[in-house]
Design a protein around this motif. Structure first.
Motif, PDB file in Angstrom:
ATOM      1  N   SER A  58     -75.302  19.699  18.137  1.00  0.00           N
ATOM      2  CA  SER A  58     -76.479  20.476  18.523  1.00  0.00           C
ATOM      3  C   SER A  58     -76.448  20.760  20.013  1.00  0.00           C
ATOM      4  CB  SER A  58     -77.766  19.724  18.176  1.00  0.00           C
ATOM      5  OG  SER A  58     -77.930  18.585  19.020  1.00  0.00           O
ATOM      6  N   LEU A  59     -77.141  21.806  20.404  1.00  0.00           N
ATOM      7  CA  LEU A  59     -77.239  22.149  21.815  1.00  0.00           C
ATOM      8  C   LEU A  59     -78.006  21.074  22.577  1.00  0.00           C
ATOM      9  CD1 LEU A  59     -76.833  24.075  24.179  1.00  0.00           C
ATOM     10  CD2 LEU A  59     -78.817  25.382  23.387  1.00  0.00           C
ATOM     11  N   GLU A  60     -79.044  20.494  21.950  1.00  0.00           N
ATOM     12  CA  GLU A  60     -79.802  19.432  22.612  1.00  0.00           C
ATOM     13  C   GLU A  60     -78.897  18.273  22.993  1.00  0.00           C
ATOM     14  OE1 GLU A  60     -82.621  20.716  19.165  1.00  0.00           O
ATOM     15  OE2 GLU A  60     -80.465  20.750  19.600  1.00  0.00           O
TER      16      GLU A  60
ATOM     17  N   TYR B 187     -81.370  34.381  17.650  1.00  0.00           N
ATOM     18  CA  TYR B 187     -82.681  34.211  18.264  1.00  0.00           C
ATOM     19  C   TYR B 187     -83.022  32.747  18.528  1.00  0.00           C
ATOM     20  CZ  TYR B 187     -87.660  34.235  19.132  1.00  0.00           C
ATOM     21  OH  TYR B 187     -88.889  34.020  19.698  1.00  0.00           O
ATOM     22  N   PRO B 188     -82.945  31.854  17.539  1.00  0.00           N
ATOM     23  CA  PRO B 188     -83.334  30.465  17.833  1.00  0.00           C
ATOM     24  C   PRO B 188     -82.454  29.789  18.880  1.00  0.00           C
ATOM     25  CG  PRO B 188     -82.395  30.641  15.619  1.00  0.00           C
ATOM     26  CD  PRO B 188     -82.628  32.033  16.112  1.00  0.00           C
ATOM     27  N   VAL B 189     -81.157  30.060  18.845  1.00  0.00           N
ATOM     28  CA  VAL B 189     -80.255  29.406  19.799  1.00  0.00           C
ATOM     29  C   VAL B 189     -80.452  29.962  21.204  1.00  0.00           C
ATOM     30  CG1 VAL B 189     -77.837  29.113  20.445  1.00  0.00           C
ATOM     31  CG2 VAL B 189     -78.551  28.721  18.086  1.00  0.00           C
TER      32      VAL B 189
ATOM     33  N   SER C 272     -83.103  31.473  22.411  1.00  0.00           N
ATOM     34  CA  SER C 272     -84.427  31.068  22.865  1.00  0.00           C
ATOM     35  C   SER C 272     -84.410  29.633  23.369  1.00  0.00           C
ATOM     36  CB  SER C 272     -85.434  31.219  21.713  1.00  0.00           C
ATOM     37  OG  SER C 272     -86.736  30.843  22.125  1.00  0.00           O
ATOM     38  N   GLN C 273     -83.770  28.763  22.619  1.00  0.00           N
ATOM     39  CA  GLN C 273     -83.674  27.357  23.016  1.00  0.00           C
ATOM     40  C   GLN C 273     -82.886  27.209  24.324  1.00  0.00           C
ATOM     41  OE1 GLN C 273     -81.145  24.901  20.538  1.00  0.00           O
ATOM     42  NE2 GLN C 273     -82.487  23.132  20.807  1.00  0.00           N
ATOM     43  N   ALA C 274     -81.792  27.942  24.436  1.00  0.00           N
ATOM     44  CA  ALA C 274     -80.970  27.854  25.648  1.00  0.00           C
ATOM     45  C   ALA C 274     -81.756  28.308  26.879  1.00  0.00           C
ATOM     46  CB  ALA C 274     -79.710  28.692  25.474  1.00  0.00           C
TER      47      ALA C 274
ATOM     48  N   ASP D  38     -85.020  28.257  27.217  1.00  0.00           N
ATOM     49  CA  ASP D  38     -86.030  27.228  27.469  1.00  0.00           C
ATOM     50  C   ASP D  38     -85.444  26.047  28.232  1.00  0.00           C
ATOM     51  OD1 ASP D  38     -88.119  28.587  26.272  1.00  0.00           O
ATOM     52  OD2 ASP D  38     -87.848  27.645  24.311  1.00  0.00           O
ATOM     53  N   MET D  39     -84.165  25.766  27.994  1.00  0.00           N
ATOM     54  CA  MET D  39     -83.501  24.652  28.670  1.00  0.00           C
ATOM     55  C   MET D  39     -83.003  25.012  30.067  1.00  0.00           C
ATOM     56  SD  MET D  39     -81.201  23.029  25.598  1.00  0.00           S
ATOM     57  CE  MET D  39     -81.926  21.944  24.361  1.00  0.00           C
TER      58      MET D  39
ATOM     59  N   LYS E 105     -88.482  36.198  27.791  1.00  0.00           N
ATOM     60  CA  LYS E 105     -88.252  34.781  28.098  1.00  0.00           C
ATOM     61  C   LYS E 105     -87.227  34.633  29.217  1.00  0.00           C
ATOM     62  CE  LYS E 105     -88.769  31.711  25.021  1.00  0.00           C
ATOM     63  NZ  LYS E 105     -88.752  30.721  23.924  1.00  0.00           N
TER      64      LYS E 105
END
Length: 346
Positions: A57-59, A80-82, A84-86, A88-89, A112
């Motif tokens: 996982s990216l986390e 989109y989810p990946v 967006s998460q990146a 945010d990080m 974003k």
């Protein structure tokens, strides 16, 4: 040196890891992410990647390594989810096209990235080849006058070139023509106004959705583009860029790019023909990093300098290329009715 976490190591992602990332000196791999044990095992076995650089996982990767950039090389529905998460990080992001599943998702990612103060780049790799660069320069300088009509033909026989994504929605317009739509904007230095499109399938096709289509695209400065594309063509195939004939007031520009065939990789070509009938094949620029390596090098330069280089396909810029995908799909669903780009962007 820009440190990158690559997320997505399937067939195309593995190609990035093996063939592209090692060629860009500004970038060094920091970690590899994929939930598939088989994908991770392949990276470790074939690329010699150490186990402590592989994550599910990216986390997990972000907690263990220092990095600047996330390289997102997944299937479209996972973008989109990946991404967006990146963002945010706090990572910059280079993502494969199309960078979202619809225009609403794309807009959200652009917003974003702007809020986070991070570069979001879409890998419109066809921009990073010699022929379109040369033609864009010629059009900007009006080397053969104004461009009134552009004809583009794209032909491939998908079963013969190893195509695998038979169930992908809109395989021509969303997966392939996005390249051609983006090149239209880049080469013409213009943006689309409205489009009309029809698509269809053949009786012997493995595609679930329509792999063939024709579209008429009207641009703001008055140029009209006639686009014809087929993933099920039995005719002579074209270069991946398609074959372009650009009808200008003082002659014609004919060009092709990214011509990879079984007979060998053929060079980009730009030819002109003036009103007297005289033809000329033009010298093309030499690029230090071409195609996908060009996109990776471009975002690394942006991260290093804080400035975007020429032909940088930011998420913000790519919204209009993405809008052409959505507009042609919508028009095809309405049996070819005109769709105004402004209506989609409002």
């Amino acid at each position: 040196m820009v440190r990158a976490i690559q997320v997505g190591l399937g067939g195309w992602g593995f190609s990035w890891a093996k063939e592209i990332v090692p060629t860009v000196g500004r970038v060094t791999p920091a970690a590899y992410v994929d939930p598939s044990p088989e994908a991770i095992a392949r990276v470790r076995a074939e690329l010699g990647v150490a186990p402590d650089l592989c994550f599910v996982s990216l986390e997990e990767a972000a907690a263990k390594v220092d990095a600047d950039l996330v390289l997102a090389t997944l299937r479209t529905e996972a973008h989109y989810p990946v991404v967006s998460q990146a963002l945010d990080m706090g990572f910059h992001v280079l993502v494969e096209k199309p960078f979202a599943s619809d225009l609403a998702e794309a807009r959200a990612l652009v917003a974003k990235a702007e809020k986070a103060g991070r570069f979001l780049m879409v890998s419109q790799n066809y921009r990073h080849n010699p022929a379109p660069r040369k033609v864009a320069e010629m059009v900007a300088k009006k080397a053969l006058g104004d461009v009134s009509l552009v004809s583009i033909d794209f032909r491939k026989h998908a079963p013969s070139v190893g195509y695998r994504y038979w169930d992908m929605p809109d395989p021509l317009l969303a997966d392939m023509a996005i390249h051609h739509f983006d090149l239209m904007r880049m080469v013409l230095g213009d943006n689309p106004k409205r489009v009309s499109c029809r698509t269809w399938n053949t009786t012997d096709s493995q595609f679930v959705h329509h792999p063939i289509g024709v579209a008429t695209l009207e641009f703001e400065k008055g140029t009209v583009v006639s686009y014809r594309g087929s993933w099920m063509s039995g005719a002579q195939d074209t270069a991946w860029s398609g074959e372009w004939s650009m009808d200008c007031s003082k002659g014609e520009i004919w060009w092709r790019s990214r011509d990879h065939r079984a007979t060998g990789n053929l060079p980009d070509i730009v030819r002109t023909r003036d009103l007297t009938g005289e033809t000329e094949e033009l010298a093309l620029p030499e690029l230090d990093h071409a195609d996908r390596a060009g996109t990776l090098n471009a975002i690394a330069m942006a991260i290093e300098t804080g400035k975007t280089p020429a032909y940088f396909s930011s998420g913000q810029d790519n919204l209009l290329s993405f809008a052409l995908v959505e507009a042609t799909i919508r028009s095809a669903a309405q049996h070819g009715q005109w769709v105004e780009i402004a209506d989609l962007m409002a």
